[in-house]
Design a protein around this motif. Structure first.
Motif, short mmCIF file in Angstrom:
data_model
loop_
_atom_site.label_atom_id
_atom_site.label_comp_id
_atom_site.label_asym_id
_atom_site.label_seq_id
_atom_site.Cartn_x
_atom_site.Cartn_y
_atom_site.Cartn_z
N VAL B 91 0.84 -1.21 0.00
CA VAL B 91 0.00 0.00 0.00
C VAL B 91 0.87 1.25 0.00
O VAL B 91 1.87 1.34 0.71
CB VAL B 91 -0.96 0.00 1.21
CG1 VAL B 91 -1.72 1.32 1.28
CG2 VAL B 91 -1.94 -1.16 1.11
N THR B 92 0.47 2.20 -0.80
CA THR B 92 1.17 3.47 -0.89
C THR B 92 0.17 4.56 -1.30
O THR B 92 -0.96 4.23 -1.67
CB THR B 92 2.30 3.38 -1.95
OG1 THR B 92 2.99 4.61 -2.03
CG2 THR B 92 1.75 3.02 -3.33
N THR B 93 0.58 5.82 -1.20
CA THR B 93 -0.31 6.90 -1.66
C THR B 93 0.18 7.49 -2.98
O THR B 93 -0.38 8.45 -3.49
CB THR B 93 -0.39 8.04 -0.62
OG1 THR B 93 0.94 8.52 -0.38
CG2 THR B 93 -1.01 7.57 0.68
N LYS B 94 1.26 6.93 -3.51
CA LYS B 94 1.81 7.47 -4.77
C LYS B 94 2.49 6.37 -5.57
O LYS B 94 3.07 5.45 -5.00
CB LYS B 94 2.82 8.59 -4.46
CG LYS B 94 3.94 8.12 -3.57
CD LYS B 94 4.79 9.27 -3.09
CE LYS B 94 5.80 8.75 -2.06
NZ LYS B 94 6.54 9.78 -1.38
N VAL B 95 2.38 6.46 -6.87
CA VAL B 95 3.07 5.52 -7.77
C VAL B 95 3.62 6.34 -8.94
O VAL B 95 2.87 6.99 -9.66
CB VAL B 95 2.11 4.43 -8.30
CG1 VAL B 95 2.86 3.50 -9.27
CG2 VAL B 95 1.52 3.60 -7.15
N ASP B 96 4.92 6.30 -9.10
CA ASP B 96 5.56 7.02 -10.20
C ASP B 96 6.20 5.99 -11.13
O ASP B 96 7.11 5.27 -10.72
CB ASP B 96 6.62 7.97 -9.63
CG ASP B 96 7.33 8.75 -10.73
OD1 ASP B 96 6.94 8.64 -11.91
OD2 ASP B 96 8.30 9.47 -10.40
N TYR B 97 5.72 5.95 -12.37
CA TYR B 97 6.23 4.92 -13.29
C TYR B 97 7.74 5.03 -13.49
O TYR B 97 8.43 4.04 -13.78
CB TYR B 97 5.49 4.99 -14.63
CG TYR B 97 5.96 6.10 -15.55
CD1 TYR B 97 6.99 5.87 -16.45
CD2 TYR B 97 5.38 7.36 -15.51
CE1 TYR B 97 7.44 6.87 -17.30
CE2 TYR B 97 5.82 8.37 -16.34
CZ TYR B 97 6.85 8.13 -17.24
OH TYR B 97 7.29 9.12 -18.06
N LYS B 98 8.29 6.25 -13.30
CA LYS B 98 9.73 6.46 -13.55
C LYS B 98 10.59 5.62 -12.59
O LYS B 98 11.73 5.28 -12.91
CB LYS B 98 10.07 7.94 -13.45
CG LYS B 98 9.43 8.77 -14.57
CD LYS B 98 9.92 10.18 -14.62
CE LYS B 98 9.22 11.11 -13.67
NZ LYS B 98 7.77 11.24 -13.81
N LYS B 107 9.75 2.43 -21.10
CA LYS B 107 8.70 3.34 -20.62
C LYS B 107 7.33 2.67 -20.66
O LYS B 107 6.53 2.79 -19.72
CB LYS B 107 8.70 4.63 -21.43
CG LYS B 107 7.78 5.69 -20.87
CD LYS B 107 7.90 7.01 -21.60
CE LYS B 107 6.92 8.01 -21.01
NZ LYS B 107 6.93 9.29 -21.72
N ILE B 111 4.99 2.07 -17.44
CA ILE B 111 3.66 2.68 -17.31
C ILE B 111 2.61 1.60 -17.06
O ILE B 111 1.72 1.76 -16.21
CB ILE B 111 3.32 3.52 -18.58
CG1 ILE B 111 4.16 4.81 -18.57
CG2 ILE B 111 1.84 3.85 -18.64
CD1 ILE B 111 4.05 5.64 -19.83
N ARG B 115 0.26 1.27 -13.74
CA ARG B 115 -1.22 1.18 -13.81
C ARG B 115 -1.71 -0.01 -13.00
O ARG B 115 -2.66 0.08 -12.22
CB ARG B 115 -1.69 1.02 -15.25
CG ARG B 115 -1.57 2.30 -16.03
CD ARG B 115 -2.66 2.41 -17.13
NE ARG B 115 -2.58 3.72 -17.76
CZ ARG B 115 -1.99 3.95 -18.93
NH1 ARG B 115 -1.45 2.97 -19.61
NH2 ARG B 115 -1.96 5.17 -19.42
N THR B 118 -1.38 0.66 -9.24
CA THR B 118 -2.43 1.49 -8.64
C THR B 118 -3.72 0.69 -8.44
O THR B 118 -4.39 0.82 -7.42
CB THR B 118 -2.72 2.75 -9.49
OG1 THR B 118 -3.08 2.34 -10.80
CG2 THR B 118 -1.53 3.67 -9.55
N VAL B 121 -3.22 -1.50 -5.36
CA VAL B 121 -3.36 -0.80 -4.08
C VAL B 121 -4.84 -0.62 -3.75
O VAL B 121 -5.28 -0.86 -2.61
CB VAL B 121 -2.64 0.57 -4.11
CG1 VAL B 121 -2.92 1.35 -2.83
CG2 VAL B 121 -1.14 0.39 -4.30
N ALA B 122 -5.61 -0.19 -4.75
CA ALA B 122 -7.06 -0.01 -4.54
C ALA B 122 -7.72 -1.33 -4.14
O ALA B 122 -8.59 -1.37 -3.26
CB ALA B 122 -7.71 0.56 -5.80
#
Lengths: 129, 213
Positions: B91-98, B107, B111, B115, B118, B121-122
């Protein structure tokens, strides 16, 4: 709530301080919408009284649904830790009081960085978009 | 025949009701990404059900779907405790594909993974809200436990009155600091372990039986 979630000035970062009284008038989804609309504009949203645990769950879920590559990376949230409820009064333990009373800072994940956090201090660095 | 069928259905419902309380409890394995949740889930599943639950990896968000292993029977003190284990995405509040580009992904792959992460996590949050009866909260004992996600999730679990055990994982590493985790969440019992090496698993199973039996 749109009047509060205005566009951040190019020269600075907008900070929205939201009172507990104002939050009391909103439904859970309205609170989450207000927070995410503000954060997606690049604002820092500070809640006087925070969210309930149920609202926090929904905030994470909705945030995840809105993350989009190169557009929105998600949120950074900081609050003081919740006090141990076992020390609460008998009535609050029976009725399961989960009314939040914790200052909460929410910002865009790519603009806010926590420098230090302990039981009584949150130190964060906020940058422009 | 209709009356007989009705009576038989009523009896079936009554018997089902009697045994409803004995159904295995669903125990969710929660925690931040890369804490070792799937390694622990695999260890428990292989020790007691000769099964494997997921792929272990050092890349964050390797687990992007919740998976359930049913009817794991753990024997302790002459008693058998039956639980379902649910391995959940970190669980996290942020996901950065980089972040994934650093792990030899292009890339497009990164990405796609972000996706799925996220969505995972939901999904984990949905399980927590609706479908688990207890929680094993796994933390990497080499990292600072005093993060917002940990504080928030422990608060959510407490608000739902779910029994929770905190597992301080990765004690085989030199930088492990179990005391730091105990101090961060003094209201809950912390069990040190290395799921990878199988260290202290006896205590782990003892506590699982005690808390979730």
């Amino acid at each position: 709530m749109t009047e509060m979630a205005g566009t951040s000035s190019p020269g600075g970062v907008q900070i929205d301080l939201v009172s507990g009284a104002r939050m009391d008038t909103l439904t859970s989804m309205e609170k989450i919408r207000m927070i995410l609309d503000g954060v997606r504009e690049g604002n820092i949203v500070i809640l006087e009284e925070g969210l309930t645990p149920d609202e926090e769950t929904k905030l994470i879920e909705v945030t995840m649904a809105e993350i989009s590559p190169d557009e929105f990376e998600g949120i950074e949230v900081e609050t003081y830790p919740q006090p141990d409820r076992s020390g609460g009064g008998l009535l609050s333990r029976i009725i399961g009081s989960d009314r939040p009373q914790k200052l909460t800072v929410i910002g865009p994940a790519n603009q806010i960085e926590t420098l230090h956090k302990d039981e009584s201090l949150i130190s964060a660095l906020v940058s422009r978009q | 025949m209709g009356l007989l069928t009705d009576i038989r259905d009523s009896i079936t419902r009554a018997v089902d009701g009697l045994f409803a309380g004995t159904e295995p409890k669903r125990i969710g394995i929660y925690g931040p990404p890369n804490a070792g949740k799937t390694t622990l889930a695999n260890r428990i599943a292989s020790d007691w059900a000769e099964a494997e639950m997921g792929t272990e990896s050092h890349i964050p968000h390797e687990t992007r779907r919740a998976t359930r292993q049913e009817n794991i029977e753990i024997e302790r003190d002459g008693k058998t405790v039956t639980i379902d284990i649910v391995d959940t995405p970190g669980v996290t509040t942020k996901v950065d594909y980089k972040e994934f580009l650093e792990h030899d992904m292009d890339k497009e792959e990164a990405i796609q993974r972000s996706r799925e992460a996220t969505e995972g996590v939901a999904e984990a949050m949905h399980w927590l809200r609706e479908d688990v009866d207890g929680v094993i909260y796994v933390l990497d004992s080499t990292t600072d436990p005093f993060t917002q996600v940990n504080t928030m999730l422990i608060g959510i679990i407490e608000s739902k009155r779910l029994p929770v055990l905190i597992f301080a994982n990765k004690t085989d590493l030199d930088a492990a600091n179990v005391t730091r985790i105990e101090n961060a969440f003094p209201q809950h019992e912390t069990v040190p372990l290395s799921a990878l090496e199988g260290d202290n698993m006896e205590s782990v199973y003892q506590k699982i039986a005690e808390y979730f039996g």
